[in-house]
Design an enzyme around this catalytic site. Structure first.
Site, PDB file in Angstrom:
ATOM      1  N   LYS A  11       0.836  -1.219   0.000  1.00 37.58           N
ATOM      2  CA  LYS A  11       0.000   0.000   0.000  1.00 37.58           C
ATOM      3  C   LYS A  11       0.860   1.254   0.000  1.00 37.58           C
ATOM      4  O   LYS A  11       0.733   2.124   0.860  1.00 37.58           O
ATOM      5  CB  LYS A  11      -0.990  -0.036   1.162  1.00 37.58           C
ATOM      6  CG  LYS A  11      -1.925  -1.254   1.061  1.00 37.58           C
ATOM      7  CD  LYS A  11      -2.967  -1.306   2.129  1.00 37.58           C
ATOM      8  CE  LYS A  11      -3.854  -2.522   2.007  1.00 37.58           C
ATOM      9  NZ  LYS A  11      -3.184  -3.829   2.241  1.00 37.58           N
TER      10      LYS A  11
HETATM   11  P1  OMP Z   1      -7.525 -12.044   5.339  1.00 40.32           P
HETATM   12  O1  OMP Z   1      -8.668 -11.247   5.852  1.00 40.32           O
HETATM   13  O2  OMP Z   1      -6.812 -12.825   6.391  1.00 40.32           O
HETATM   14  O3  OMP Z   1      -7.882 -12.870   4.134  1.00 40.32           O
HETATM   15  O4  OMP Z   1      -6.410 -10.978   4.859  1.00 40.32           O
HETATM   16  C1  OMP Z   1      -6.692  -9.973   3.944  1.00 40.32           C
HETATM   17  C2  OMP Z   1      -5.427  -9.430   3.358  1.00 40.32           C
HETATM   18  O5  OMP Z   1      -5.781  -8.499   2.321  1.00 40.32           O
HETATM   19  C3  OMP Z   1      -4.541  -8.642   4.321  1.00 40.32           C
HETATM   20  O6  OMP Z   1      -3.197  -8.766   3.904  1.00 40.32           O
HETATM   21  C4  OMP Z   1      -5.002  -7.217   4.143  1.00 40.32           C
HETATM   22  O7  OMP Z   1      -3.980  -6.286   4.452  1.00 40.32           O
HETATM   23  C5  OMP Z   1      -5.325  -7.184   2.641  1.00 40.32           C
HETATM   24  N1  OMP Z   1      -6.369  -6.234   2.239  1.00 40.32           N
HETATM   25  C6  OMP Z   1      -7.585  -6.199   2.875  1.00 40.32           C
HETATM   26  O8  OMP Z   1      -7.877  -7.009   3.762  1.00 40.32           O
HETATM   27  N2  OMP Z   1      -8.497  -5.257   2.526  1.00 40.32           N
HETATM   28  C7  OMP Z   1      -8.292  -4.356   1.529  1.00 40.32           C
HETATM   29  O9  OMP Z   1      -9.178  -3.580   1.217  1.00 40.32           O
HETATM   30  C8  OMP Z   1      -7.075  -4.396   0.841  1.00 40.32           C
HETATM   31  C9  OMP Z   1      -6.164  -5.380   1.141  1.00 40.32           C
HETATM   32  C10 OMP Z   1      -5.057  -5.549   0.195  1.00 40.32           C
HETATM   33  O10 OMP Z   1      -4.613  -4.534  -0.373  1.00 40.32           O
HETATM   34  O11 OMP Z   1      -4.692  -6.659  -0.119  1.00 40.32           O
END
Ligand code: OMP
Length: 261
Positions: free
Chosen positions: A88
């Protein structure tokens, strides 16, 4: 080959829209160390993934040893599999230039997540190489995404939609090498963004631990060609008793929903 050509090729070859998230949460490691983070990721790198998304935060937390663990993790991923470096980034142009060198040259990642809130000059260093992709935060999956991203502009449209249009009409116009981060937790926003931009790729986290609805997200977010959404899942896979089996289950579920559409 552009990043999105590489992604499309991989998605078709392996018939998968699943992106395995590499998020070595301290609480999930057998050993609380950079080496523990590396081993955690090693265990998650398997062949049903269309792409992998390591989140830099979990490696940075271990300092220089963590950064080295990130580099070793990246080296485990076969060259034909696209990598989304989740960092990010986004700053004034000259600083973004250094971030882009770090992500694309030093770490050799194919794509990166970036914030749009410093505007076009802050994104240009990431966008200038047509072979690399940039996932611009548009409508994120967290509840706080309503605070700013959903603000209504005087035109009546939400800010996230303005960001989406600006991204393709202006910032990424030259190489069309941007995708949008559109969380799977807000299908109304996803539907609006898809209606405005029928061809763009979405990176849609939120399935699994964040409670997103996979069926609804695919219904509104898939493109006409059955592609166009990459679904990153981290804890939903890593916390399963058998992560490999869980990744296969997610891929099969996604594909069944694609086929039924
Ligand atoms: P889980 O919820 O464990 O599947 O993780 C989600 C992953 O996606 C994490 O690494 C977050 O930082 C990332 N993420 C989000 O959860 N929400 C977003 O809106 C954007 C991201 C991202 O950019 O990947």
């Amino acid at each position: 080959m552009s990043f999105f050509e590489k992604l499309t090729k991989r998605a078709k070859e392996i018939d998968s829209l699943l992106c395995v998230g590499l998020d070595p949460h301290k609480s999930e490691l057998q050993e609380d160390s950079a080496e523990g983070a590396f081993r955690f990721c090693q265990h998650l790198i398997e062949d049903v993934a269309c792409a992998f998304k390591p989140n830099a935060a979990f490696f940075e937390a271990y300092g220089s040893a963590g950064w080295e663990a990130l580099q070793r993790t990246l080296q485990l991923i076969p060259k034909e599999i696209p990598i989304v470096l989740d960092a990010k980034r986004g700053d004034i142009g000259s600083t973004s230039e250094a971030y882009a060198t770090s992500a694309f040259s030093t770490l050799a990642c194919d794509s990166i997540t970036a914030s749009p809130y410093l505007g076009g000059d802050g994104l240009q260093p990431f966008l200038k190489d047509a072979s690399r992709g940039v996932w611009v935060l548009c409508k994120t999956s967290n509840p706080g995404s309503q605070d700013i991203q959903a603000l209504e502009l005087p035109t009546g449209e939400p800010l996230y939609l303005h960001v989406a249009k600006l991204c393709f009409g202006t910032w990424a116009k030259e190489h069309q090498n941007a995708g949008l981060v559109v969380g799977a937790t807000d299908v109304d926003a996803m539907e609006k963004i898809r209606a405005a931009l029928p061809d763009v790729w979405f990176l849609s986290p939120g399935i699994g631990a964040q409670g997103g609805d996979l069926a609804k997200a695919l219904k509104v977010g898939l493109r006409e060609d059955g592609l166009g959404i990459l679904l990153p899942i981290s804890r939903g896979i890593s916390k399963a008793e058998n992560p490999k089996k869980m990744a296969e289950t997610f891929r099969a579920e996604i594909n069944a929903l694609r086929a039924a559409r």
